[in-house]
Write a protein that holds these residues in place. Structure first.
Motif, PDB file in Angstrom:
ATOM      1  N   TYR A 190       4.981   0.947  14.466  1.00  0.00           N
ATOM      2  CA  TYR A 190       6.039   1.598  14.065  1.00  0.00           C
ATOM      3  C   TYR A 190       6.147   2.998  14.824  1.00  0.00           C
ATOM      4  CZ  TYR A 190       6.057  -1.981  10.539  1.00  0.00           C
ATOM      5  OH  TYR A 190       5.904  -2.923   9.981  1.00  0.00           O
ATOM      6  N   GLN A 234      11.580   1.179   6.435  1.00  0.00           N
ATOM      7  CA  GLN A 234      11.169   0.648   7.726  1.00  0.00           C
ATOM      8  C   GLN A 234       9.804   0.084   7.746  1.00  0.00           C
ATOM      9  OE1 GLN A 234      10.684   3.178  11.176  1.00  0.00           O
ATOM     10  NE2 GLN A 234      10.216   1.508  12.434  1.00  0.00           N
ATOM     11  N   LEU A 235       8.700   0.818   7.002  1.00  0.00           N
ATOM     12  CA  LEU A 235       7.402   0.203   6.761  1.00  0.00           C
ATOM     13  C   LEU A 235       7.254  -0.741   5.550  1.00  0.00           C
ATOM     14  CD1 LEU A 235       5.242   3.503   7.007  1.00  0.00           C
ATOM     15  CD2 LEU A 235       5.631   1.972   8.962  1.00  0.00           C
ATOM     16  N   LEU A 254      -0.174   0.564  12.482  1.00  0.00           N
ATOM     17  CA  LEU A 254       1.244   1.549  12.403  1.00  0.00           C
ATOM     18  C   LEU A 254       1.424   1.888  13.810  1.00  0.00           C
ATOM     19  CD1 LEU A 254      -0.056   4.296   9.873  1.00  0.00           C
ATOM     20  CD2 LEU A 254       2.009   3.033   9.739  1.00  0.00           C
ATOM     21  N   LEU A 282      10.896   6.473   8.421  1.00  0.00           N
ATOM     22  CA  LEU A 282      10.106   5.437   8.093  1.00  0.00           C
ATOM     23  C   LEU A 282      10.531   4.852   6.630  1.00  0.00           C
ATOM     24  CD1 LEU A 282       6.784   7.145   8.586  1.00  0.00           C
ATOM     25  CD2 LEU A 282       7.876   5.703   9.903  1.00  0.00           C
ATOM     26  N   GLN A 316       1.736  -0.540   4.264  1.00  0.00           N
ATOM     27  CA  GLN A 316       1.737   0.314   5.155  1.00  0.00           C
ATOM     28  C   GLN A 316       2.160   1.552   4.679  1.00  0.00           C
ATOM     29  OE1 GLN A 316       0.392   0.646   7.901  1.00  0.00           O
ATOM     30  NE2 GLN A 316       0.021  -1.416   8.659  1.00  0.00           N
TER      31      GLN A 316
END
Length: 108
Positions: free
Chosen positions: A102, A55-56, A99, A52, A60
């Motif tokens: 992801y 990536q976020l 979310l 993560l 988020q």
């Protein structure tokens, strides 16, 4: 491993204040977990999956961190828990839906 706050693109101190966490927070990252987690009543920590990080988007990641920090105060997703979340993110339900992009879902 310990996570540097600059790796998150968010300020965890603001989120700790929103959740009522007054003790120093340890941010940890591991490739051995599939979803974020929090623990440690006397030495609180948030554990973030390695995948993560980076990536976020910042918003988020803030939502994920506040969600986990709120669990240090309240078990489950009670009204009190949701009030903590809504104090910083009134649109938390929409953020939770996003979310899914992801591969995460924090609220049931």
């Amino acid at each position: 491993r310990c996570l540097r706050p600059d790796e998150l693109l968010v300020d965890p101190r603001q989120l700790c204040a929103a959740a009522g966490i007054t003790r120093p927070l340890r941010l940890l990252v591991s490739d051995a977990v599939g979803s974020p987690a929090a623990g440690g009543l006397t030495r609180p920590y948030v554990l973030i999956p390695e995948g993560l990080i980076g990536q976020l988007p910042a918003r988020q990641m803030s939502w994920v961190l506040l969600h986990e920090l709120a669990h240090l105060i309240v078990r489950g997703h009670s009204r009190k828990f949701k009030n903590i979340i809504a104090s910083e993110f009134p649109n938390y339900r929409q953020l939770d839906k996003e979310l899914n992009l992801y591969g995460l879902k924090l609220l049931s």
